[in-house]
Design a protein around this motif. Sequence first.
Motif, PDB file in Angstrom:
ATOM      1  N   GLY A   1      48.756   2.540 -17.159  1.00  0.00           N
ATOM      2  CA  GLY A   1      49.262   3.447 -16.138  1.00  0.00           C
ATOM      3  C   GLY A   1      50.484   4.200 -16.608  1.00  0.00           C
ATOM      4  N   LEU A   2      51.216   3.625 -17.573  1.00  0.00           N
ATOM      5  CA  LEU A   2      52.401   4.264 -18.143  1.00  0.00           C
ATOM      6  C   LEU A   2      52.413   4.054 -19.649  1.00  0.00           C
ATOM      7  CD1 LEU A   2      55.175   3.052 -15.641  1.00  0.00           C
ATOM      8  CD2 LEU A   2      54.088   5.296 -15.693  1.00  0.00           C
ATOM      9  N   PHE A   3      52.916   5.064 -20.364  1.00  0.00           N
ATOM     10  CA  PHE A   3      53.105   4.995 -21.806  1.00  0.00           C
ATOM     11  C   PHE A   3      54.607   5.028 -22.048  1.00  0.00           C
ATOM     12  CE2 PHE A   3      49.122   7.005 -20.844  1.00  0.00           C
ATOM     13  CZ  PHE A   3      48.226   6.311 -21.642  1.00  0.00           C
ATOM     14  N   ILE A   4      55.145   3.977 -22.621  1.00  0.00           N
ATOM     15  CA  ILE A   4      56.592   3.817 -22.706  1.00  0.00           C
ATOM     16  C   ILE A   4      57.017   3.669 -24.161  1.00  0.00           C
ATOM     17  CG2 ILE A   4      58.548   2.367 -22.036  1.00  0.00           C
ATOM     18  CD1 ILE A   4      56.795   1.508 -19.590  1.00  0.00           C
TER      19      ILE A   4
ATOM     20  N   GLU B   1      59.682  -2.739 -11.838  1.00  0.00           N
ATOM     21  CA  GLU B   1      59.636  -1.345 -11.383  1.00  0.00           C
ATOM     22  C   GLU B   1      58.523  -0.567 -12.082  1.00  0.00           C
ATOM     23  OE1 GLU B   1      63.365   0.774 -11.801  1.00  0.00           O
ATOM     24  OE2 GLU B   1      64.465  -1.047 -11.233  1.00  0.00           O
ATOM     25  N   MET B   2      58.397  -0.768 -13.387  1.00  0.00           N
ATOM     26  CA  MET B   2      57.377  -0.032 -14.155  1.00  0.00           C
ATOM     27  C   MET B   2      55.968  -0.432 -13.722  1.00  0.00           C
ATOM     28  SD  MET B   2      58.945   2.096 -16.112  1.00  0.00           S
ATOM     29  CE  MET B   2      60.144   2.253 -14.797  1.00  0.00           C
ATOM     30  N   LEU B   3      55.768  -1.724 -13.443  1.00  0.00           N
ATOM     31  CA  LEU B   3      54.445  -2.168 -13.000  1.00  0.00           C
ATOM     32  C   LEU B   3      54.104  -1.564 -11.636  1.00  0.00           C
ATOM     33  CD1 LEU B   3      54.466  -5.873 -14.234  1.00  0.00           C
ATOM     34  CD2 LEU B   3      53.010  -4.008 -15.070  1.00  0.00           C
ATOM     35  N   LYS B   4      55.113  -1.423 -10.760  1.00  0.00           N
ATOM     36  CA  LYS B   4      54.864  -0.769  -9.466  1.00  0.00           C
ATOM     37  C   LYS B   4      54.496   0.698  -9.672  1.00  0.00           C
ATOM     38  CE  LYS B   4      57.925  -3.661  -6.717  1.00  0.00           C
ATOM     39  NZ  LYS B   4      59.225  -3.714  -6.052  1.00  0.00           N
ATOM     40  N   LEU B   5      55.241   1.378 -10.556  1.00  0.00           N
ATOM     41  CA  LEU B   5      54.950   2.786 -10.833  1.00  0.00           C
ATOM     42  C   LEU B   5      53.571   2.973 -11.462  1.00  0.00           C
ATOM     43  CD1 LEU B   5      58.302   4.167 -12.310  1.00  0.00           C
ATOM     44  CD2 LEU B   5      57.214   4.848 -10.177  1.00  0.00           C
ATOM     45  N   ALA B   6      53.111   1.977 -12.180  1.00  0.00           N
ATOM     46  CA  ALA B   6      51.810   2.072 -12.855  1.00  0.00           C
ATOM     47  C   ALA B   6      50.657   1.895 -11.879  1.00  0.00           C
ATOM     48  CB  ALA B   6      51.724   1.047 -13.980  1.00  0.00           C
ATOM     49  N   GLY B   7      50.948   1.523 -10.655  1.00  0.00           N
ATOM     50  CA  GLY B   7      49.914   1.428  -9.620  1.00  0.00           C
ATOM     51  C   GLY B   7      48.812   0.429  -9.922  1.00  0.00           C
ATOM     52  N   GLY B   8      49.198  -0.759 -10.359  1.00  0.00           N
ATOM     53  CA  GLY B   8      48.204  -1.798 -10.626  1.00  0.00           C
ATOM     54  C   GLY B   8      47.588  -1.743 -12.017  1.00  0.00           C
ATOM     55  N   GLN B   9      47.932  -0.738 -12.781  1.00  0.00           N
ATOM     56  CA  GLN B   9      47.454  -0.633 -14.163  1.00  0.00           C
ATOM     57  C   GLN B   9      48.475  -1.299 -15.090  1.00  0.00           C
ATOM     58  OE1 GLN B   9      44.460   0.720 -14.962  1.00  0.00           O
ATOM     59  NE2 GLN B   9      44.205   0.945 -12.772  1.00  0.00           N
TER      60      GLN B   9
ATOM     61  N   ASP C   1      49.984  -7.820 -17.924  1.00  0.00           N
ATOM     62  CA  ASP C   1      49.934  -6.371 -17.720  1.00  0.00           C
ATOM     63  C   ASP C   1      50.982  -5.589 -18.521  1.00  0.00           C
ATOM     64  OD1 ASP C   1      47.749  -6.600 -16.045  1.00  0.00           O
ATOM     65  OD2 ASP C   1      48.993  -6.815 -14.270  1.00  0.00           O
ATOM     66  N   VAL C   2      51.537  -6.200 -19.589  1.00  0.00           N
ATOM     67  CA  VAL C   2      52.427  -5.488 -20.497  1.00  0.00           C
ATOM     68  C   VAL C   2      51.789  -5.549 -21.880  1.00  0.00           C
ATOM     69  CG1 VAL C   2      54.701  -5.433 -21.601  1.00  0.00           C
ATOM     70  CG2 VAL C   2      54.518  -5.998 -19.176  1.00  0.00           C
TER      71      VAL C   2
END
Length: 192
Positions: free
Chosen positions: A9-12, A50-58, A80-81
């Motif tokens: 859901g996010l690329f960090i 916070e990042m997991l919430k922003l990723a919307g379950g991804q 999930d990381v």
Amino acid sequence: MNQPTAQPGLFIGMDWADQKHDIYVIDRQGKGSHQKLEHSAESIDAWVGEMLKLAGGQPIAIMLEQSRGALIYALMFREDVLLYPVNPKQLARYRESYPGSGKNDPTDAMYLSRMLRERIATLKAWRPDDENTRLIANLSQQRRKIVDGQTKLRQQLLAVLKSYFPVVLELFGKQHQLPLLLSVLRRPGGPG
């Protein structure tokens, strides 16, 4: 540890430092933002939440220039990381492909996240070694330090003997005679 198979859901991108980390986050739509994160277990834990919430379950995918250390350890067992350690030379080559790009922490974090997003399909997430493998690696590293310390002390002793008592090296200088030399040096009433 189960590896999530869903698309991140996010690329960090994280540029690691002792006190704070520069982070660049790209969402699935390609929108990016820069962040700074204090290096403490509490702030890393809150940030991951916070990042997991922003990723919307991804799951979230993180690329960084290290494969061990405090930051990796703080992130490696989280569900999930997905971690993608990268060789610093790879990042340097990637950075050079952009004209006028200079090296600094916020920019490196951005390049790490871009590289991760562009190449995610060809990369494999890093999996930490199991507990026994980490233990063996740690013990091997400690043994290397002890052997290196003994070698350093032996070289220091030989240097001192060459300077102050060279005849000892003439009498006992052969490798197989070193135990005899040490017993003479330890003997009460011996030299020194």
